[in-house]
Design a protein around this motif. Sequence first.
Motif, PDB file in Angstrom:
ATOM      1  N   ILE A  36       0.840  -1.205   0.000  1.00 44.76           N
ATOM      2  CA  ILE A  36       0.000   0.000   0.000  1.00 44.76           C
ATOM      3  C   ILE A  36       0.871   1.251   0.000  1.00 44.76           C
ATOM      4  O   ILE A  36       0.571   2.243  -0.676  1.00 44.76           O
ATOM      5  N   CYS A  37       1.975   1.225   0.741  1.00 47.06           N
ATOM      6  CA  CYS A  37       2.849   2.412   0.791  1.00 47.06           C
ATOM      7  C   CYS A  37       3.349   2.773  -0.603  1.00 47.06           C
ATOM      8  O   CYS A  37       3.411   3.952  -0.973  1.00 47.06           O
ATOM      9  N   ALA A  38       3.693   1.762  -1.393  1.00 47.60           N
ATOM     10  CA  ALA A  38       4.165   2.015  -2.756  1.00 47.60           C
ATOM     11  C   ALA A  38       3.039   2.544  -3.627  1.00 47.60           C
ATOM     12  O   ALA A  38       3.250   3.405  -4.496  1.00 47.60           O
ATOM     13  N   ASP A  39       1.817   2.020  -3.413  1.00 49.51           N
ATOM     14  CA  ASP A  39       0.673   2.467  -4.211  1.00 49.51           C
ATOM     15  C   ASP A  39       0.357   3.939  -3.984  1.00 49.51           C
ATOM     16  O   ASP A  39      -0.040   4.642  -4.917  1.00 49.51           O
ATOM     17  N   VAL A  40       0.481   4.407  -2.750  1.00 49.07           N
ATOM     18  CA  VAL A  40       0.058   5.770  -2.426  1.00 49.07           C
ATOM     19  C   VAL A  40       1.216   6.759  -2.438  1.00 49.07           C
ATOM     20  O   VAL A  40       1.025   7.940  -2.130  1.00 49.07           O
ATOM     21  N   CYS A  41       2.413   6.295  -2.799  1.00 46.87           N
ATOM     22  CA  CYS A  41       3.558   7.216  -2.873  1.00 46.87           C
ATOM     23  C   CYS A  41       3.413   8.087  -4.111  1.00 46.87           C
ATOM     24  O   CYS A  41       3.482   7.579  -5.242  1.00 46.87           O
ATOM     25  N   PRO A  42       3.218   9.389  -3.948  1.00 45.56           N
ATOM     26  CA  PRO A  42       2.992  10.249  -5.122  1.00 45.56           C
ATOM     27  C   PRO A  42       4.191  10.300  -6.062  1.00 45.56           C
ATOM     28  O   PRO A  42       4.033  10.453  -7.268  1.00 45.56           O
ATOM     29  N   THR A  43       5.403  10.177  -5.516  1.00 48.74           N
ATOM     30  CA  THR A  43       6.613  10.438  -6.295  1.00 48.74           C
ATOM     31  C   THR A  43       7.258   9.182  -6.866  1.00 48.74           C
ATOM     32  O   THR A  43       8.251   9.276  -7.586  1.00 48.74           O
ATOM     33  N   GLY A  44       6.724   8.006  -6.549  1.00 49.38           N
ATOM     34  CA  GLY A  44       7.326   6.771  -7.032  1.00 49.38           C
ATOM     35  C   GLY A  44       8.626   6.417  -6.340  1.00 49.38           C
ATOM     36  O   GLY A  44       9.416   5.625  -6.858  1.00 49.38           O
ATOM     37  N   TYR A  45       8.860   6.986  -5.151  1.00 49.29           N
ATOM     38  CA  TYR A  45      10.113   6.762  -4.418  1.00 49.29           C
ATOM     39  C   TYR A  45      10.142   5.403  -3.739  1.00 49.29           C
ATOM     40  O   TYR A  45      11.204   4.830  -3.524  1.00 49.29           O
ATOM     41  N   ILE A  46       8.965   4.868  -3.412  1.00 50.79           N
ATOM     42  CA  ILE A  46       8.888   3.590  -2.701  1.00 50.79           C
ATOM     43  C   ILE A  46       8.655   2.461  -3.702  1.00 50.79           C
ATOM     44  O   ILE A  46       7.734   2.502  -4.514  1.00 50.79           O
ATOM     45  N   LYS A  47       9.502   1.430  -3.638  1.00 47.23           N
ATOM     46  CA  LYS A  47       9.373   0.255  -4.494  1.00 47.23           C
ATOM     47  C   LYS A  47       9.374  -0.989  -3.610  1.00 47.23           C
ATOM     48  O   LYS A  47      10.089  -1.060  -2.621  1.00 47.23           O
ATOM     49  N   MET A  48       8.560  -1.983  -4.008  1.00 52.51           N
ATOM     50  CA  MET A  48       8.537  -3.252  -3.265  1.00 52.51           C
ATOM     51  C   MET A  48       9.658  -4.124  -3.814  1.00 52.51           C
ATOM     52  O   MET A  48       9.443  -5.005  -4.640  1.00 52.51           O
ATOM     53  N   GLY A  49      10.868  -3.847  -3.378  1.00 53.29           N
ATOM     54  CA  GLY A  49      12.002  -4.533  -3.958  1.00 53.29           C
ATOM     55  C   GLY A  49      12.895  -5.244  -2.974  1.00 53.29           C
ATOM     56  O   GLY A  49      13.803  -5.969  -3.376  1.00 53.29           O
TER      57      GLY A  49
END
Length: 654
Positions: free
Chosen positions: A638-651
């Motif tokens: 969910i954190c990656a989905d709602v990150c406006p800037t695309g900074y969070i990746k599920m990696g």
Amino acid sequence: MVTPGNETKTKPSWRRYVDGQQEWESWTDKIFAQDTSHKCPTYVNKTPPCQGSCPSGEDIRGWLAIVRQQEKPPAGVSWEEYAFQRASDANPFPALMGRVCPAPCQVGCNRNELEDFVGINAVEQFLGDTAIANGYAFAPAPALSGKRVAIIGGGPAGLAGAYQLRRLGHACTIFEANEGLGGMFRYGIPGYRVPRDTLDAEIQRILDLGEIEVRFKTKVGLDVAVSDLDQEFDAVLWTIGCQSGRGLPVPGWAGTPNCVSGVAFLKAFNEGRMKVTAERVVCVGGGDTSIDVVSVARRLGHSTKTGPGALPEAVVRDGYVAHDSALAAAAEGAHVTLTSLFTREAMTASEHEVHDATYEGVTILDGVMPLEVLLGADGRATGLKVADCRMTDGRPVQVEGTERVLPADLIVSAIGQGGDLTGLEALDNGRGFINADKLYQVPNRPGHFVAGDIVRPHLLTTAIGAAWVAADSIDAYLRHAEQRRRPKVDVHHFNLLEKLIEADLAPTPFKVQDQGDLRGTSDGSYAIHNYEDRSGAEVIGQDELFLAHFNYHPRHLRQEEVPSAEAVLGHFKERVIGLTATEAIDEAKRCMSCGMCFECDNCVIFCPQGAVYRVDKGSRTTGRYVATDYAKCIGCHICADVCPTGYIKMGLGE
């Protein structure tokens, strides 16, 4: 229901899902099953498209973050000076480029997908003007290396090269054929677009770094031999630009006195020698140079006095003749026409420049090709024969039956430029340019490097960016170091480690004898956790952003003082009126900070497990605002989905 056209410009209706995705999905089962994926968030820095589109490679996102008050400056430094330092790291001319750069960064801006691009040029001009007004200087140059570089040409590339080389510790000597520095800034762009006091201030700031000698009115190849350079200097950087305009490839052009190039026309005006032009001026072009030509012609007007001394071509063709100032006082309006092979939408000139020229009374004929220069009994041009055309495979094809004659007392060709390699024939690649490899080295000439238009005529910002790469290559050559491989995305990147050091948050030293061979850690103070820097390899696209986070925020348009057709004669005031500090801050807030956290708290608010948390205030800085407790994370993304800037990746994880 179709949204009205005017509403799309004021109330963007971006939707997270496309048509056909009308089924409501329950996330509950997915959230509490996702721990089997073993994927947890990591924080990934990517290059934003504005920066990736900037030929000089400015850290645009970085200095916009400072202006918007999100990234904090060090103690004792104002945000204005800190933003100026960040912007000028790549480009030492923010006040100039903020005015005249056609801004490919704005074309690339991801906010175009939502409403309208961020006014990057406007904020950059504000920073440059503020720096001049407050007397900001560059950081002191380091100690001298003992090496000196000859720079041939004092235009944008040469000055940028001197700036970067001096910051690397090398002394420089600039050889300039003219009486002043600036190149196309000074001799190719009118003063109402590039104020000369602003130009002089930004040049002087470079010279103030010290150990940058200038030798004026010295043309290498004629006044100084290339072999002498090799004896006196440790390296040579060729930045001679392209000061020779191309003539029209049509019958009647060659040798006709009142047929001149756009480059020569503008140089005569910018040197203050040409006070008036002809009554009927026809310019062939379609790029920014042609727009400058026709705008200048409308401002100068023509003189009713006759005689060889009043003819504009007498001044343009002779570098020493000048008009009497009395001609300007009695000038009358000129009829000015611009023709272009391309349609108005396809012209390379900036759209607003084309609009301004039209408003100033220039007639623009697009989709028109020149056929022949018509000559009178005295051998002077009386008109230009043209016809409508279509572009086929990049070439104009005449439309039969559309031929006509445009009466003309002066015909100006602004269809491209070339280099003047007189005395430098050994460097000529056969096309009037100098060859360069990817590191801007001249092939088969050790110690010789090249940058700017003499490699390939392009934008001012392109020349500035090439000079930076060339300076790095020269530095490696002088240090006898191996030339480093340039990154795929070759721009000035945000460096988290440097930011942590600046904020006194540098990681502690890692000593393997004390701590063992640890292959991973989530709490050790010697590492930057869950962070990956892909900025050298990837540009982040709009599809990686959560655009629904952003509200409508209209762009702050700079005001312009553009004279009407009736008032243009003798109007040489600067056209662009810069933003105020309040406007610049608000414009910077429109930046979506693509690829870097801008501290919106979405991930903290929406994490169902409370696994994402704000970093302690004492350890917080740009790029280190949030972190993840991996003992709590279940991989729900969910954190990656709602990150406006695309900074969070599920990696992170398997």
